[in-house]
Design an enzyme around this catalytic site. Structure first.
Site, PDB file in Angstrom:
ATOM      1  N   ILE A 175       0.853  -1.251  -0.016  1.00 31.39           N
ATOM      2  CA  ILE A 175       0.003  -0.055   0.023  1.00 31.39           C
ATOM      3  C   ILE A 175       0.830   1.411   0.015  1.00 31.39           C
ATOM      4  CG2 ILE A 175      -1.843  -1.246   1.075  1.00 31.39           C
ATOM      5  CD1 ILE A 175      -1.084   0.223   3.522  1.00 31.39           C
ATOM      6  N   ASP A 176       0.441   2.286  -0.352  1.00 35.16           N
ATOM      7  CA  ASP A 176       1.260   3.627  -0.475  1.00 35.16           C
ATOM      8  C   ASP A 176       1.942   4.053   0.869  1.00 35.16           C
ATOM      9  OD1 ASP A 176       0.124   3.604  -3.340  1.00 35.16           O
ATOM     10  OD2 ASP A 176      -1.139   5.001  -2.846  1.00 35.16           O
ATOM     11  N   LYS A 177       2.901   4.583   0.681  1.00 38.16           N
ATOM     12  CA  LYS A 177       3.557   5.215   1.812  1.00 38.16           C
ATOM     13  C   LYS A 177       2.592   6.188   2.630  1.00 38.16           C
ATOM     14  CE  LYS A 177       7.244   8.326   3.042  1.00 38.16           C
ATOM     15  NZ  LYS A 177       8.446   9.207   2.462  1.00 38.16           N
TER      16      LYS A 177
END
Length: 260
Positions: free
Chosen positions: A56-58
């Site tokens: 998942i995105d930062k």
């Protein structure tokens, strides 16, 4: 749930670890920032060697699953590759959608511009599918549920942006970086606006729920990640002011509407 600075433990056994991470934390190595703080490195101090099976995105908070052995890693990786894993995200967007549900199939090309953003590209983009549902309207904001059927980089953010909506405080795809402040939505705000701390000032996207077959037992399992403190503060305040709660809307599969 055991509290740790960068994550909380949702579940763990000999095969898997399920964590709820804070926003701003990478889950694995990043080619653009090799020195950035990483969830896997932090969690391995507690659990030993971990194997990443998805990303998942930062800037996204929420649920992340790691395998704890090679067999579990292979099993889970195949489930993700075959699109057998069901993922549910919650986000807060600026504006009010003209739809209640939306099925988006725009093809996406990662790293498509000079800012390394994902772009819609009908010629070179990869097939990308996201289903959206409005969970409730809260004045200038709306709670939205997103269910990505594919796993492209920034998929939810780009599919929303392409349909005229941006997630609150999205640093890449939105021109509106205004944080959520109580004084902006509460009619009688008694505090000092100059000293007011924002309720939320980061990307308002949360990986809320994940469903898959356990690699050890093959039984269907579901895990949910409670909202982080900042997003939870927004939820509670909006529930009081607008009588809208995305968690209640999600559990009842009903749509809720409210205005100032």
């Amino acid at each position: 749930m055991k509290a740790v600075e960068n994550y909380t433990v949702v579940y763990s056994d000999d095969d898997i670890v399920v964590l709820n991470k804070r926003s701003g934390l990478l889950i694995a190595a990043d080619r653009y920032d090799s020195q950035a703080l990483r969830l896997d490195v932090e969690a391995e101090k507690e659990f030993g060697k971990l194997f990443a099976v998805h990303r998942i995105d930062k800037d996204t908070s929420g649920i992340v699953v790691y395998a704890r052995n090679e067999e579990a890693h292979k099993n889970l990786s195949m489930q993700f590759e075959n699109r057998e894993v069901k993922k549910t995200y919650h986000c807060l967007v600026n504006g009010r959608p003209m739809w209640e549900t939306l099925h988006v199939t725009l093809p996406l090309q990662p790293d498509g511009d000079e800012r390394h953003r994902t772009v819609v590209n009908k010629r070179f983009g990869k097939p990308s599918i996201t289903d959206f549902t409005v969970l409730g309207n809260c004045g200038p904001y709306s709670w939205i549920e997103a269910k990505p059927l594919t796993g492209r980089t920034h998929q939810i953010r780009v599919h929303l942006h392409a349909n005229g909506l941006d997630i609150v405080c999205d640093p890449l795809y939105s021109g509106n970086q205004k944080p959520v402040r109580l004084s902006d939505v509460k009619r009688r705000y008694n505090g000092d606006v100059l000293d007011e701390r924002p309720l939320l000032n980061r990307l308002a996207l949360h990986a809320y729920k994940i469903q898959f077959n356990h690699p050890g037992t093959n039984e269907a399992v579901t895990f949910t990640a409670p909202y982080q403190k900042d997003m939870e503060a927004v939820r509670k305040q909006f529930a009081k002011i607008f009588k809208v709660d995305p968690l209640e809307a999600h559990s009842s599969d009903s749509l809720t509407d409210s205005s100032l």
